[in-house]
Design a protein around this motif. Structure first.
Motif, short mmCIF file in Angstrom:
data_model
loop_
_atom_site.label_atom_id
_atom_site.label_comp_id
_atom_site.label_asym_id
_atom_site.label_seq_id
_atom_site.Cartn_x
_atom_site.Cartn_y
_atom_site.Cartn_z
N THR A 52 78.72 95.82 29.32
CA THR A 52 79.63 94.96 30.05
C THR A 52 80.24 95.72 31.22
N SER A 53 81.21 95.08 31.87
CA SER A 53 81.98 95.73 32.93
C SER A 53 83.44 95.34 32.76
N GLY A 54 84.33 95.99 33.49
CA GLY A 54 85.79 95.90 33.33
C GLY A 54 86.37 94.66 32.66
N PRO A 55 86.30 93.48 33.29
CA PRO A 55 86.93 92.31 32.67
C PRO A 55 86.29 91.96 31.32
N GLU A 99 77.72 83.42 23.85
CA GLU A 99 78.46 82.46 24.67
C GLU A 99 79.56 83.13 25.49
N ASP A 100 79.98 84.31 25.10
CA ASP A 100 80.99 85.01 25.89
C ASP A 100 81.02 86.49 25.48
N GLU A 101 81.86 87.24 26.17
CA GLU A 101 81.95 88.68 25.93
C GLU A 101 82.47 88.97 24.52
N ILE A 102 83.43 88.15 24.11
CA ILE A 102 84.05 88.35 22.79
C ILE A 102 82.98 88.19 21.72
N ALA A 103 82.22 87.11 21.84
CA ALA A 103 81.19 86.83 20.84
C ALA A 103 80.12 87.91 20.82
N LYS A 139 71.19 99.24 13.97
CA LYS A 139 71.85 99.90 15.11
C LYS A 139 72.01 98.91 16.26
N SER A 140 73.21 98.81 16.80
CA SER A 140 73.51 97.73 17.73
C SER A 140 74.27 98.20 18.96
N MET A 141 74.05 97.47 20.04
CA MET A 141 74.69 97.84 21.30
C MET A 141 75.01 96.61 22.14
N THR A 142 76.00 96.75 23.02
CA THR A 142 76.28 95.73 24.02
C THR A 142 76.58 96.44 25.33
N LYS A 159 86.25 92.47 25.12
CA LYS A 159 85.61 93.06 23.95
C LYS A 159 86.58 93.90 23.11
N GLN A 160 87.72 94.21 23.69
CA GLN A 160 88.61 95.19 23.04
C GLN A 160 89.07 94.75 21.65
N GLU A 161 89.23 93.44 21.45
CA GLU A 161 89.70 92.95 20.16
C GLU A 161 88.71 93.35 19.05
N ASN A 162 87.45 93.02 19.28
CA ASN A 162 86.45 93.32 18.25
C ASN A 162 86.07 94.79 18.23
#
Lengths: 282, 379, 176
Positions: B78-81, B55-59, B73-76, B86-89
């Motif tokens: 994204t781009s700048g914003p 639902e969002d970048e954070i999730a 093994k996991s990956m995501t 994502k920085q929190e998680n």
């Protein structure tokens, strides 16, 4: 009725980490009762602790995961449902239970809640609603009742509350229920239903924050708060027999929604099964 | 059989990740990285993996960490914003030492900026974006072939060292299509995190081991451990004991120092006798590559030092390269107001003249931009 | 290292990136290395759109165009944006009707009705393929069979005949 509280039938010490005691919850806090009901349900269902994953967020509710003898994950504020979504999709063999609070689940994590409900991935979310941000010292939450004093509503709260169960139902959760801590047997049985339900189960537990919220609003000690919750909550099952005007503040308790809907993990695996083994491309 | 093909940088990241055994991807649409998610959505089911658009970048970052804690093994991407969200998680993954890979395709910023235009404005966000003292690895591919091979290396290092690894592309490399032969990448052995073994009783999930990387318990194997973002003792449970708290942070950062040799990676071109040393990453390094040839053909001795592992920065290698070449001037071209140059200044201030070339107009740095600066300094 | 630089430019939705991909694929089948980049405005339809090919032997040092050997302009939106990359050796193919601001001598400009030809064939969306045919004819960029093979492989089968007609029509336009 006696056997319900028979320690021979359920010894909670088999499900908690005794080396983490004493716990940090305040005297009179309802969270411990909710956790007991949850673990009792786990016990009665014979869920293997090795296959049990408890994912919690931040706040008083978030700390509970550390006390459970299982695979436990104390994640970030508002995000336990997001972590649990990854975990449950990656490991469908695990029983995933999320423990969250009213601030964690409805405020900072509200977006994750509605999408978890919509998606219907198999997990059970226990939301402990004590109407307050306890861990941070008693700030207003999305479920703080009207006029109540908190450290950020010094003149009383004017914000309307979220009805978490109505929200979860509207967002598509296939199992939704609410219970008060006073009704531990009913709560345990609701968890049993939630845990065996194949899909996203949402259980709101009306808990009490005696030390901060209760004291600030002169709601009495834990027994008074619990009694008051019991009397102001209206079991859903009574909807045709109890006259609403007698219970003007009543929120419904009991199993409020129970529908069969495709479980997301299975649906995804079935939908993509035809691609399996196909040569890589892009 | 060798197969030459045209492949996009973003798609190369997806194929590299799958090659390295990545089987879970959670993402959220954002230009200019969406092709990574789209490729994963197509490719993961073929190998029995799982893709989900959250639902969002954070999730999506939360789901990636959750899946990895589940042993996949996991990956995501994204781009700048989105990277900011994502920085929190990502901080959680740093603290709890959960392997994961984040592709960040840099676009013009701040904020929505120029979503389709290139930038290198996240060089510092990649290193310092999350909160608190933490260890993180950042790789900066400069070609499509490298987007593939470095994503493989990202997954492998993330697993081996239990540390989040950022694959930092600029929009040019992310969207660039180049002719590659994926079979040219050496077939390395598949790397997995060290799994916990032995008796579950008294098992300490964050015990100090010789290589400073604690073995990770696989959920279901009976260890029933606790993972938390709170500062924790070797037991995995929260602590505020000053000695234990300090040791916990120190180990995660010292871990990378201890393994520095295998983490660091850089390439050089014509540095042996260079008077001018260019330090650049991504598309700016490609511009430098041609600039070095152009300048050499004009009799100007230029050379290129290109960090492939951007963080931790290959500092000894740069110092040594400057020393052996005898370079008097170091030029740092980058598509931002000056981020990489700060690290170069930290390492070389007072020893060489340091010249900056910065573009923030949404256009890539060109070979001529660099050559002109070198000629200006030379004259 | 000498490289060949080709730009397809016009408006979003004209299929310029696809045309570039078809040519790139044919070039790769002949052993060349291609770097393809694109630039577009943040809308899928309308707005300036372009795709560049840098063709080289081995990986290009710098994968972006610094000058153009061939330039295709299919829309007014792209009429002037490439002017800084052109010289007298550049070959410029311009749509005769779509581009009002036509580049002029001393530049080497060929103005042809790509879109109109496509419309005459029954679908103006194959203007990109008409232009590709003209470009192939103008530059002898690669083997005709290789290009036709890429065209067939990278476009939907149900448009196969139409695309082949468009491609041949483009060649003939250029051959005059």
């Amino acid at each position: 009725m006696k056997d319900h509280l028979n320690e021979n039938e359920f010894n909670i010490n088999e499900y908690i980490r005794l080396d983490q005691m004493p716990h940090f919850l305040c005297p009179g806090c309802g969270h411990g009762i909710a956790l007991r009901a949850l673990l009792w349900a786990v016990h009665q269902l014979g869920i293997d602790k090795d296959k049990l994953a408890i994912v919690s967020g931040i706040g008083c509710s978030g700390r509970l995961s550390a006390y459970v003898d299982a695979n436990t994950y104390h994640t970030t504020h508002g995000r336990p449902l997001a972590y649990a979504t990854g975990l449950a999709l990656a490991r469908p063999d695990l029983n995933v239970i999320v423990i969250s609070g009213d601030g964690d689940c409805l405020a900072i994590g509200g977006n994750h809640l509605i999408h978890a409900c919509r998606r219907n991935l198999n997990m059970t979310c226990m939301m402990l609603n004590n109407e307050i941000y306890g861990m941070t010292g008693g700030q207003v939450s999305p479920t703080t009742s009207g006029d109540r004093y908190t450290t950020t509503t010094p003149a009383g709260n004017t914000e309307p509350v979220f009805d978490a169960c109505a929200l979860a139902t509207a967002a598509g959760a296939s199992f939704v229920g609410r219970e008060v801590t006073m009704q531990i047997i009913a709560l345990r049985d609701m968890f049993k239903k939630a845990l065996v339900h194949n899909g996203f189960s949402f259980v709101e537990v009306i808990s009490d924050c005696t030390e901060i919220y209760g004291r600030k609003n002169d709601l009495g000690a834990s027994p008074e708060m619990m009694m008051s919750q019991k009397s102001t909550m209206r079991p859903f099952a009574y909807r045709n027999t109890v006259d609403v005007p007698f219970r003007p503040n009543a929120m419904k308790t009991g199993v409020l929604t129970e529908v069969d809907r495709p479980e997301y993990g299975n649906a995804y695996r079935e939908m993509t099964a035809g691609l399996r083994g196909e040569k890589g491309g892009t | 059989m060798s197969e030459r093909r045209n492949l996009q940088g973003n798609q190369a990241c997806a194929l590299g990740a799958i090659k390295a055994g990545c089987r879970f991807f959670a993402g959220y649409p954002i230009t200019p990285s969406s092709e990574v998610a789209e490729a994963m959505a197509r490719e993961l089911p073929k190998v029995g993996g799982t893709f989900i658009q959250m639902e969002d970048e954070i999730a999506s970052m939360g789901a990636v960490v959750g899946a990895s804690m589940g042993g996949v093994k996991s990956m995501t991407a994204t781009s700048g914003p989105g990277f900011s969200l994502k920085q929190e998680n990502l901080g959680y993954a740093c603290g709890a030492e959960v392997p994961c890979v984040i592709v960040n395709v840099m676009r013009g910023g701040p904020s929505t900026g120029m979503p389709t235009r290139p930038s290198q404005g996240d060089i510092m966000q990649a290193r310092w974006g999350t909160h608190g003292d933490h260890a993180i690895i950042v790789l900066a591919p400069a070609s499509v072939a490298e987007a593939y091979s470095e994503t493989i290396r990202a997954v492998n290092m993330s697993e081996r060292l239990r540390v989040p690894v950022v694959v930092l592309l600029d929009e040019v490399i992310g969207h660039l299509v180049e002719t590659v032969d994926l079979d040219d990448v050496p077939e390395g052995a598949e790397v997995w995190r060290k799994w916990a073994e032995g008796p579950a009783e008294h098992f300490e999930p964050y015990a100090v081991t010789e290589d400073m990387v604690p073995p990770m318990p696989y959920p279901g194997d009976g260890y029933r451990t606790h993972t938390t973002g709170l500062t924790h003792s070797p037991s995995g449970f929260p602590t505020q004991n000053p000695a234990l708290a300090e040791a916990a942070v120190m180990r995660t950062t010292d871990k990378l120092v201890h393994h520095r040799k295998e983490i660091e990676s850089y390439r050089t071109q014509d540095v042996e006798d260079a008077d001018f040393l260019i330090v650049a990453v991504g598309i700016s390094a490609r511009a430098a590559r041609q600039s070095v040839r152009d300048l050499r053909s004009q009799g100007i001795k230029a050379g290129l030092f290109r960090p492939v592992t951007l963080w931790p920065f290959p500092e000894e290698a740069l110092r040594e390269t400057v020393k052996t070449s005898g370079a008097k001037t170091v030029i740092v071209p980058e598509m931002n107001q000056g981020q990489l140059v700060l690290e170069v200044e930290r390492l070389l201030a007072g020893q060489v003249a340091i010249e900056r070339i910065n573009r923030i107009d949404g256009e890539a740095i060109t070979p001529d931009d660099i050559s002109a600066k070198a000629r200006e300094v030379a004259s | 290292m000498d490289s060949l630089n080709i730009r397809f430019s016009g408006s979003g939705g004209q299929g310029l990136i696809l045309a570039a991909r078809i040519l790139a694929s044919a070039l790769v089948s002949e052993g060349r290395n291609v770097a393809q980049s694109q630039s577009y405005e943040p809308v899928s339809r309308g707005g300036l759109s372009r795709s560049d090919l840098v063709v080289s032997d081995g990986e290009a040092d710098y994968p972006l165009s610094q000058s153009l050997d061939y330039l295709l302009i299919l829309h007014e939106a792209a009429a002037t944006e490439s002017s800084g990359l052109l010289d007298e050796k550049s070959v410029i193919l311009v749509d005769a009707d779509q581009v009002k601001s036509q580049p002029a001598a001393p530049l080497n400009v060929v103005s042809l009705p790509f879109v109109e030809t496509a419309r005459r064939l029954g679908n103006k969306r194959v203007a990109n393929i008409v232009a590709l045919g003209a470009l192939a004819q103008a530059g002898s960029l690669c083997d005709e069979a290789a290009l036709e093979k890429s065209l067939q492989a990278m476009t939907p089968a149900k448009f196969s005949t139409l695309n082949m007609e468009a491609f041949q029509a483009g060649r003939q336009l250029m051959a005059g």
